[in-house]
Scaffold this motif. Structure first.
Motif, PDB file in Angstrom:
ATOM      1  N   ARG A   2      -7.204  28.451  10.946  1.00 27.11           N
ATOM      2  CA  ARG A   2      -7.354  27.167  10.166  1.00 27.11           C
ATOM      3  C   ARG A   2      -8.135  26.194  10.990  1.00 27.11           C
ATOM      4  O   ARG A   2      -7.866  26.013  12.239  1.00 27.11           O
ATOM      5  N   GLN A   3      -8.935  25.387  10.451  1.00 25.33           N
ATOM      6  CA  GLN A   3      -9.818  24.210  11.136  1.00 25.33           C
ATOM      7  C   GLN A   3      -9.299  23.043  10.330  1.00 25.33           C
ATOM      8  O   GLN A   3      -9.306  23.270   9.110  1.00 25.33           O
ATOM      9  N   LYS A   8     -13.027  16.282   2.024  1.00 19.30           N
ATOM     10  CA  LYS A   8     -11.875  16.361   1.124  1.00 19.30           C
ATOM     11  C   LYS A   8     -11.677  17.908   0.640  1.00 19.30           C
ATOM     12  O   LYS A   8     -12.782  18.618   0.615  1.00 19.30           O
ATOM     13  N   ASP A   9     -10.698  18.406   0.100  1.00 20.86           N
ATOM     14  CA  ASP A   9     -10.617  19.582  -0.395  1.00 20.86           C
ATOM     15  C   ASP A   9     -11.358  19.688  -1.779  1.00 20.86           C
ATOM     16  O   ASP A   9     -11.103  19.042  -2.594  1.00 20.86           O
ATOM     17  N   GLU A 108      -4.066  23.464   2.486  1.00 20.85           N
ATOM     18  CA  GLU A 108      -5.425  23.342   3.156  1.00 20.85           C
ATOM     19  C   GLU A 108      -6.260  24.456   3.114  1.00 20.85           C
ATOM     20  O   GLU A 108      -5.894  25.251   2.937  1.00 20.85           O
ATOM     21  N   PRO A 109      -7.567  24.271   3.302  1.00 21.40           N
ATOM     22  CA  PRO A 109      -8.457  25.345   3.305  1.00 21.40           C
ATOM     23  C   PRO A 109      -8.232  26.263   4.564  1.00 21.40           C
ATOM     24  O   PRO A 109      -7.684  25.548   5.651  1.00 21.40           O
ATOM     25  N   TRP A 110      -8.321  27.450   4.343  1.00 27.59           N
ATOM     26  CA  TRP A 110      -7.681  28.552   5.460  1.00 27.59           C
ATOM     27  C   TRP A 110      -8.824  28.730   6.554  1.00 27.59           C
ATOM     28  O   TRP A 110      -8.557  28.529   7.706  1.00 27.59           O
ATOM     29  N   ASP A 111     -10.022  28.590   6.104  1.00 29.36           N
ATOM     30  CA  ASP A 111     -11.162  28.638   7.340  1.00 29.36           C
ATOM     31  C   ASP A 111     -12.387  27.989   6.479  1.00 29.36           C
ATOM     32  O   ASP A 111     -12.602  28.291   5.266  1.00 29.36           O
ATOM     33  N   HIS A 138      -9.057  33.648  -1.651  1.00 28.19           N
ATOM     34  CA  HIS A 138     -10.168  33.356  -2.679  1.00 28.19           C
ATOM     35  C   HIS A 138     -11.231  32.537  -1.658  1.00 28.19           C
ATOM     36  O   HIS A 138     -10.960  31.782  -0.569  1.00 28.19           O
ATOM     37  N   CYS A 139     -12.421  32.796  -2.079  1.00 33.41           N
ATOM     38  CA  CYS A 139     -13.592  31.956  -1.421  1.00 33.41           C
ATOM     39  C   CYS A 139     -14.329  31.211  -2.362  1.00 33.41           C
ATOM     40  O   CYS A 139     -14.427  31.785  -3.513  1.00 33.41           O
ATOM     41  N   TYR A 140     -15.254  30.428  -1.776  1.00 36.18           N
ATOM     42  CA  TYR A 140     -16.065  29.660  -2.665  1.00 36.18           C
ATOM     43  C   TYR A 140     -17.125  28.966  -1.698  1.00 36.18           C
ATOM     44  O   TYR A 140     -16.872  28.909  -0.586  1.00 36.18           O
ATOM     45  N   TYR A 141     -18.172  28.405  -2.281  1.00 37.55           N
ATOM     46  CA  TYR A 141     -19.253  27.876  -1.550  1.00 37.55           C
ATOM     47  C   TYR A 141     -19.900  26.792  -1.844  1.00 37.55           C
ATOM     48  O   TYR A 141     -19.908  26.458  -2.989  1.00 37.55           O
TER      49      TYR A 141
END
Length: 630
Positions: A2-3, A8-9, A108-111, A138-141
């Motif tokens: 986690r970073q 923002k998210d 929060e975003p995991w990574d 889940h992932c997104y870009y």
């Protein structure tokens, strides 16, 4: 993993993607600055209208061409044993500038990771898998056009947290092609769910709720089928609690279902005898001339089977399965199968082979029975049977047995089985054999067994060696290997001695009869010789002549006996005997020949004549033997 991030998210920004990009506009747009009059009243309205108009325009553009959804997967697998490393990959487009990974339940975003060349994917590494990393991801870009949609969920599971369950197959792990089976996953612990996973690519887990049995055990039944040889059917099962669905137990032992086909069946044989004693080593050999690369051995009722690679020997492909030290649990019915390495199809099963285990100590039901020959009414042990006759081997026991088995040392065929019958306060079975031949000769033993454990036998009976006498009356030799009976050797020696004595006695009687006949003929011939030497009207000879004649007759008798012995033995006359035969005329119709024998040969039998007067040469005694010419 986690970073912290400055941005923002994006998940919270997606509902207003256009407003995020338009917000800097007031800093450059004039309407955003306060006017001297009425500026404070008009600024909110203009700002709202401007934001609304631009937002509608931008949303229309996004709907016209949405960014493709990324792909998310884990290597080496999404089910990872605790402590092992795992890598999560997210793949988008070549325009991607940043990749993010989210875990469900986290705010929060995991990574976040920068893309790797050629910028179409990113890697998220987990050095050691624990319960903390288990969950749904889940992932997104991010691209110049904005944020992409979220990927499909990836369920990352950690295993090895609880003890392993058991996995078995009903009715058997060996099934004919096209058949159906049921896999049973169970545990003594009260877990809520069981999971069944088939090894291989794109095999989705199957989950079932657990059910508690009357025994207190928890289980789930998974139907599987139809089973075909298209691939290898290998399974494992797990269990987990309801509140932690991604935290699983240790995997069960792998279970493979063997789909048998129709290719040529192999042969299964036992390198020892049909009955094995506890503690010995048992070797089963499965072979075929088809050239199978691997073989499988299965015992009926077991949850698994053994596999061995095939080895070429003498044009045959075979594999040896060594079991031991042997226990009672090794008893049962076995079959074997063959397969090629490039195929998942197994051959047809071999013929069944029964493995029988004898008892270890004589106690209770395991006490060995008694084996003998003869009818049941009066069985008497007898080692020798004439060829062509019928014989019955009788197996008896005071203790109760449901079945009796008869074995023969060195025989390739399985033991004979008969149900026992209760007669004369004994349990017994009669094994009829006949007409017997030399092939029936050998050493036999019998065993008893019960119906509830047919492959566990009693102690063996004492060995019974059966000998079959041939057509000539001689006994056929026993087969190689069995022990000889000491009493039988003494019996044969006595029989040979009696036979030799009988033959000698027969020859002695024949010799005495022939001698008696010859003595009678000699007396008649001697009387005729005396009459022939005395002229008509002459006086009786002197007494010394009578003595001479008597001595001569005695010597002739001895000589005749020697001649008779020579004739019986078919040999030449004794050395030193010279025969000077003279033909003398006889008034009798039967010719009589006199043979003059020198006295040197008969010196031991005839006494010397009395000394003659001075001046006269001593008279040599003469002996005459009568020979009849027919």
């Amino acid at each position: 993993m986690r970073q912290s991030h400055d941005k923002k998210d994006p998940a919270s920004e997606r509902p207003h993607p256009v407003c995020v990009s338009v917000l800097p506009a007031p800093r450059v747009h004039p309407s955003a600055e306060p006017g001297p009059l009425g500026g404070d009243a008009m600024t909110p309205a203009l700002t709202a209208l401007l934001c609304l108009g631009l937002s509608l325009d931008t949303r229309t553009h996004v709907q016209a061409g949405p960014l493709p959804k990324p792909a998310l997967w884990a290597e080496p697998d999404s089910v990872i044993i605790r402590g092992s490393p795992v890598t999560i990959w997210c793949r988008g487009t070549l325009e991607a500038q940043e990749y993010r990974l989210d875990k469900e339940g986290s705010t929060e975003p995991w990574d976040t990771q920068k893309p790797l060349e050629p910028r179409n994917k990113a890697r998220f590494s987990i050095p050691s898998m624990t319960e903390h990393y288990a969950g749904r991801f889940h992932c997104y870009y991010l691209s110049p056009e904005g944020w992409s949609e979220r990927s499909d969920p990836l369920e990352l599971v950690v295993t090895g947290v609880y003890s392993k369950p058991t996995l078995s197959v009903l009715p058997s792990p060996v099934v004919a092609s096209g058949g159906n089976v049921t896999l049973q996953c169970g545990s003594q612990q009260g877990y809520h769910h069981f999971v069944l996973i088939e090894e291989g690519e794109h095999r989705l887990p199957r989950t079932l709720d657990s059910q508690q049995l009357h025994s207190g055990q928890f289980q789930a039944l998974f139907p599987v089928g139809p089973v075909t040889p298209s691939h290898r059917w290998t399974f494992r099962c797990y269990y987990y609690y309801r509140n932690t669905p991604q935290v699983w137990s240790h995997p069960s032992d792998p279970l493979e279902i063997l789909a048998s086909g129709v290719s040529r069946k192999p042969s299964l044989l036992m390198l020892q005898g049909p009955v094995v004693a506890p503690g010995e080593t048992l070797t089963l050999q499965c072979g075929s001339n088809v050239g199978y690369d691997r073989f499988a051995l299965y015992k009926e009722g077991e949850r698994d089977f053994l596999q061995r690679p095939g080895q070429l020997q003498g044009g045959l492909s075979q594999a040896n399965f060594t079991l031991g030290p042997v226990r009672g649990s090794h008893g049962g019915q076995y079959r074997c199968y063959g397969a090629h390495n490039l195929s998942s199809e197994w051959s047809a099963p071999s013929d069944p082979l029964d493995i029988l285990i004898s008892s270890e100590e004589p106690s209770g039901f395991s006490q060995g029975p008694r084996l003998c020959t003869g009818p049941a009414g009066g069985a008497k042990p007898g080692p020798t049977v004439a060829s062509g006759e019928n014989v019955t081997l009788l197996c008896q026991s005071w203790g109760q047995f449901h079945t009796f088995l008869l074995t023969k040392e060195g025989a390739a065929h399985p033991p004979l089985r008969l149900r026992s019958k209760y007669r004369a306060h004994k349990y017994q079975a009669e094994f009829p054999m006949g007409p017997v031949t030399s092939a029936h000769a050998g050493t036999y033993r019998c065993y008893g067994s019960h119906s509830y454990s047919p492959h566990l036998l009693s102690l063996p009976s004492d060995p019974l060696e059966l000998m079959v006498s041939g057509p000539s009356g001689g006994s056929s030799p026993p087969p190689a290997g069995p022990r000889s009976t000491p009493g039988l050797g003494r019996y044969l020696e006595a029989l040979i001695g009696v036979s030799v004595a009988f033959v000698l006695l027969l020859f002695l009687l024949l010799f005495l009869v022939l001698r008696r006949q010859r003595q009678s003929k000699h007396k008649i011939s001697d009387q005729r010789k005396t009459d022939f030497q005395r002229p008509a009207g002459a006086a009786e000879p002197e007494p010394k002549d009578r003595g001479l004649l008597r001595r001569s007759s005695a010597a002739a008798d001895v000589q005749e006996e020697n001649l008779s012995d020579a004739a019986m033995k078919d040999t030449q006359p004794e050395d030193g005997v010279e025969l000077d035969s003279q033909a003398a005329a006889s008034e009798d119709p039967q010719d009589v020949t006199y043979a003059q024998l020198q006295s040197l040969t008969l010196r031991r039998e005839a006494t010397e004549p009395p000394p003659s007067q001075e001046g006269e040469p001593p008279a040599e005694p003469s002996v005459y033997a009568t020979l009849a010419i027919h």
